[in-house]
Write a protein that holds these residues in place. Structure first.
Motif, PDB file in Angstrom:
ATOM      1  N   MET A  17      39.949  67.291  15.261  1.00 45.80           N
ATOM      2  CA  MET A  17      38.791  66.997  14.844  1.00 45.80           C
ATOM      3  C   MET A  17      37.669  67.793  15.623  1.00 45.80           C
ATOM      4  N   TYR A  68      35.178  65.869   6.524  1.00 47.82           N
ATOM      5  CA  TYR A  68      35.195  64.974   7.863  1.00 47.82           C
ATOM      6  C   TYR A  68      33.767  64.667   8.306  1.00 47.82           C
ATOM      7  N   LEU A 117      31.891  56.544  19.005  1.00 50.92           N
ATOM      8  CA  LEU A 117      32.021  57.599  18.070  1.00 50.92           C
ATOM      9  C   LEU A 117      32.961  57.030  16.908  1.00 50.92           C
ATOM     10  N   SER A 118      32.277  57.086  15.670  1.00 49.43           N
ATOM     11  CA  SER A 118      32.860  56.767  14.403  1.00 49.43           C
ATOM     12  C   SER A 118      33.232  58.036  13.723  1.00 49.43           C
ATOM     13  N   ALA A 119      34.298  58.242  13.120  1.00 45.14           N
ATOM     14  CA  ALA A 119      35.176  59.507  12.615  1.00 45.14           C
ATOM     15  C   ALA A 119      35.929  59.065  11.366  1.00 45.14           C
ATOM     16  N   LEU A 143      39.117  65.135  20.194  1.00 49.33           N
ATOM     17  CA  LEU A 143      39.226  64.170  19.176  1.00 49.33           C
ATOM     18  C   LEU A 143      40.319  64.331  18.242  1.00 49.33           C
ATOM     19  N   GLN A 162      25.619  63.922  14.754  1.00 53.02           N
ATOM     20  CA  GLN A 162      26.570  63.877  13.719  1.00 53.02           C
ATOM     21  C   GLN A 162      27.438  65.458  13.741  1.00 53.02           C
ATOM     22  N   LEU A 200      28.883  67.875  20.349  1.00 52.55           N
ATOM     23  CA  LEU A 200      30.047  67.466  19.459  1.00 52.55           C
ATOM     24  C   LEU A 200      30.185  69.023  19.007  1.00 52.55           C
ATOM     25  N   LEU A 206      42.476  57.043  14.900  1.00 46.19           N
ATOM     26  CA  LEU A 206      41.504  57.825  15.802  1.00 46.19           C
ATOM     27  C   LEU A 206      42.305  58.172  16.975  1.00 46.19           C
ATOM     28  N   THR A 252      32.106  55.635   8.083  1.00 45.69           N
ATOM     29  CA  THR A 252      31.456  55.902   9.356  1.00 45.69           C
ATOM     30  C   THR A 252      30.536  55.126   9.763  1.00 45.69           C
ATOM     31  N   ASP A 287      41.908  62.657  14.303  1.00 46.46           N
ATOM     32  CA  ASP A 287      41.989  61.874  12.994  1.00 46.46           C
ATOM     33  C   ASP A 287      43.377  62.036  12.423  1.00 46.46           C
ATOM     34  N   CYS A 323      31.780  62.808  11.977  1.00 40.53           N
ATOM     35  CA  CYS A 323      31.731  62.167  13.142  1.00 40.53           C
ATOM     36  C   CYS A 323      30.283  61.838  13.385  1.00 40.53           C
TER      37      CYS A 323
END
Length: 786
Positions: A133, A241, A273-275, A70, A225, A209, A55, A288, A72, A243
């Motif tokens: 991303m 993908y 933030l998890s992606a 962001l 999300q 986002l 990330l 995630t 990935d 997020c």
């Protein structure tokens, strides 16, 4: 008794502090390694990059509105394709015949007709791109004092700590001190932002986002999300993908709209933030979710401490101290300006830039994932320059040149995995175009395993790509002596050697075995009839790569005690492979088999010096005439170009033991620029965040420069360890380095004053004997055991 215990503890503490101070002075750099700015980032090229190998994020530090781009490392559009022309090999005899007859332009026309990839190649949607991303956006709502419509901002500062991999933004508004802290965690694999204010209940913001295309945003309870699916170039259903964003508040309340989270009256806000993507079949939705659930329950201080510790296991292996300078405490852009004008006044900037390259390496790749691409990990766009992919005629190789010598050896393994996945498609390409054994990759590739020639003969039929990749793979063995690793890559090396062995043809003029057709990336030449061409046979880089590869495979087979027949075959063919270089009438290294006149004498590529670096076929001690010819080649090419070109020239001059010329090129790399246009000629420099400019941003210049600084300090390619082989006058007064690696799996520490090494220590796990050049004297020493 209690007081006595306190007294003893204080004495112990004082002893510990003194010990730390002495350690700092003896073993090098304990100075803060920081990039700073006193203004928000006006452009993305001014943001400070962060990443944990998967990330990435780049916050701009805006006061009212903050955008955090962001990334990935696995987010790619496109999909696997078979663009081989399986009839291409039928044209090969005629192409080769035309080249041998000197009809290169006719051969090139035939190559363009029958010997390139099918379809649009890298210009098509199925090829794909490395893409951003998207962005996390935070809109801040400050309450101004009664009767005032303006916010009074002071004490603004942005900072990136290289040795902790943490960025901060700080400022004061009407007496209220705000601080933001950002990191991409090496602990729970999550991006985190902590925002605090000294006045209770004064944090108010909206969190959202977005992405330029192919995205949908929603909230589920108190989770934000963003989901999307990229174009695969066929049915539109490409990589997916996701997020997820959650928060934790001290004071205040959290609410949500359909597409945003809203924070009101908080004193502290932590954003998680998890992606992830579905690359290689990853269960990105479950991944995630589980990462986020684990992270939000862990105390922030513990998460931060674990992150620093795990990142530090890589970063702290090497320290470099070149002394302080007059500009050391300035914001980075001011410091760069000063350096370009008075480079000798700030030796610490070179040390900072060196460590910045190591920081970028650690942050942009991870064992088990992907190697850094043209953008490393950081892309702000959907349409990244040159697709943000992997170019095999110098760029991805340059990305990995600092990895071994700067003690980040395991971060070479993602490249080995990428190459391993090229073997099977490369075998199909070898058969389709050359009816040859083994495997080949040409000039460009992607995560989908593309090995075909590019879509234009002018650059696309270079034979060097796969052989050059094998040099990087070999380097990992050369530096580690890891026989298990050598055994694992031997089939890759052998397959590449099989291709060249079966595809080489005899040049009727010299009797040498050479490649045909091929090009010298990405240069062209004049023919006797005044026309120009790129396609030829036996460009010098191919000859050097074949010579080096055959030698490495022979060595590997001996050390693994396998393949005696194939080894003998290569040993016999090596007798007819052209030498490492031919000196032209002008006194330079000849770029092609014929002494053609190049159309651009200052072309950005200098591929015919591959034998000087990264290979060790040309050295001042073993081949002085070729080394002198290499100097003349570099003089004609000049010192300008995109940053990666300047970095390569720096490395060449370091190998030629000219420290001052190498330093001149380092100064050119560190020239401040704001250009973002696509450039193929003069240019170079770095942006305010010290990322290298082609322009536009292309990370190989950073990695090449880091490798170059290391090469000025230590070399080990010529059968011995050479300390300070190319130290410039600007660094002679004082220096201290700890933790650099030398071939043979040696760790090297040394210090110098007035250009002379005053102490050194060489260590290894085996305690092996090794030759070392110290102040012009060759010694043989027994390494200390690690």
């Amino acid at each position: 008794m209690h007081l006595e215990s306190i007294s003893v503890n204080r004495k112990s503490l004082l002893t510990l502090l003194l010990s730390c101070l002495l350690s700092s002075s003896l073993f090098g750099q304990q100075k803060p390694l920081k990039l700073t700015s006193d203004i928000p980032a006006a452009t993305w090229e001014s943001t400070f990059p962060m990443g944990n190998g998967r990330l990435g994020m780049t916050p701009d530090g805006g006061i009212k509105k903050e955008t955090i781009v962001l990334n990935d490392i696995t987010l790619w559009s496109g999909s696997p394709q078979d663009a081989n022309n399986y009839e291409a090999y039928k044209s090969l005899p005629e192409i080769r015949k035309l080249i041998m007859e000197g009809k290169n332009e006719e051969a090139q026309d035939l190559v363009n007709k029958n010997f390139v990839c099918k379809g649009p190649g890298s210009g098509g949607a199925q090829w794909g791109k490395y893409q951003t991303m998207g962005a996390l956006q935070i809109d801040y709502n400050y309450k101004t004092p009664a009767g005032s419509n303006e916010l009074k901002t002071s004490n603004y500062k942005r900072e990136l700590s290289l040795d902790q991999a943490i960025a901060t933004t700080e400022y004061t508004l009407d007496g209220n001190n705000f601080k933001r802290e950002y990191f991409t965690s090496f602990d729970d694999d999550i991006s985190m932002i902590r925002i605090t204010a000294t006045k209770a209940g004064s944090l108010n913001c909206r969190i959202s986002l977005n992405r330029p295309e192919r995205f949908a945003v929603k909230t589920e309870g108190k989770e934000l999300q963003m989901y999307g699916q990229l174009d695969n170039g066929t049915d539109g259903k490409g990589m997916q993908y996701l997020c997820r964003v959650q928060t934790r508040l001290k004071d205040g309340k959290l609410s949500s709209t359909s597409d945003a989270l809203v924070v009101e009256g908080a004193t502290e806000l932590i954003i998680y933030l998890s992606a992830a993507t579905d690359f290689r079949g990853f269960d990105f939705k479950a991944q995630t979710k589980s990462i986020l659930q684990k992270a939000v329950t862990k105390p922030y201080a513990l998460q931060k401490a674990n992150h620093i510790t795990r990142f530090g296991k890589f970063f702290k292996r090497v320290s470099l101290d070149l002394g302080e300078g007059a500009s050391s405490k300035l914001p980075v852009i001011s410091r760069l300006d000063q350096f370009y004008q008075h480079a000798d006044d700030d030796p610490a900037l070179a040390a900072l830039f060196f460590q910045f390259g190591r920081y970028l390496t650690i942050s942009s790749t991870r064992v088990g994932l992907l190697p850094p691409n043209l953008q490393g990990l950081w892309a702000k766009e959907i349409n990244t320059p040159w697709n943000g992919d992997y170019h095999l005629d110098v760029n991805v190789q340059m990305n990995h040149w600092p990895v071994e010598v700067t003690n980040l050896s395991e971060l070479n393994l993602p490249l080995a995995d990428l190459v391993r996945n090229l073997v099977e498609p490369g075998q199909r390409t070898a058969k389709a175009y050359y009816n040859a054994e083994g495997w080949i990759a040409h000039v460009i590739t992607n995560v989908w395993g593309f090995t075909e020639p590019g879509e234009s003969a002018s650059w696309g039929v270079a034979n060097a790509g796969s052989g050059w990749l094998c040099n990087n793979l070999w380097d990992h063995y050369a530096f580690t002596n890891d026989l298990a690793y050598l055994k694992s890559i031997y089939p890759i090396l052998k397959g590449s050697a099989q291709f060249y062995s079966s595809a080489l043809v005899k040049d009727p003029k010299t009797g040498w075995l050479v490649t045909s057709p091929s090009v010298s990336p990405e240069n062209s030449f004049y023919l006797p009839n005044g026309k120009t061409a790129n396609v030829s046979m036996g460009p010098t880089i191919d000859n050097q790569i074949v010579r080096e590869l055959f030698g490495n495979v022979i060595t590997a087979a001996k050390r693994l005690n396998i393949d005696p027949e194939f080894r003998k075959q290569l040993e016999e063919k090596l007798k007819s492979v052209p030498p490492a270089g031919v000196i032209s009438k002008s006194g330079r290294i000849q770029e092609w088999l014929e002494d053609y006149k190049e159309t651009d004498p200052q072309h950005r590529h200098i591929s015919h010096l591959y034998g000087l670096y990264p290979a060790s076929l040309i050295t001042p001690s073993q081949s002085p005439l070729l080394a002198e010819a290499a100097k003349k080649t570099l003089e004609v090419r000049g010192d300008d170009g995109p940053s990666w070109t300047i970095a390569y020239k720096l490395l060449f001059w370091a190998r030629l033991k000219d420290g001052n010329r190498a330093f001149k090129l380092l100064k050119e790399i560190l020239k401040p620029t704001s250009r973002t246009d696509i450039n193929y000629g003069a240019g170079g420099g770095v942006y305010p965040n010290m990322l290298s400019a082609g322009p536009p941003f292309q990370i190989d210049g950073n990695f090449g420069a880091t490798a170059g600084i290391a090469e000025m300090l230590i070399q080990s390619h010529d059968g011995f360890i050479d300390l300070l082989p190319a130290v410039p006058d600007a660094w002679k007064s004082y220096g201290n380095v700890k933790g650099l690696k030398a071939r043979g799996n040696f760790v090297v520490n040394f210090s110098w004053k007035n250009g002379k090494v005053i102490s050194y220590r060489i260590s290894s796990r085996s305690g092996a004997r090794v030759k070392v050049m110290v102040n012009g004297t060759m010694k043989e020493v027994v390494a200390h055991k690690l």
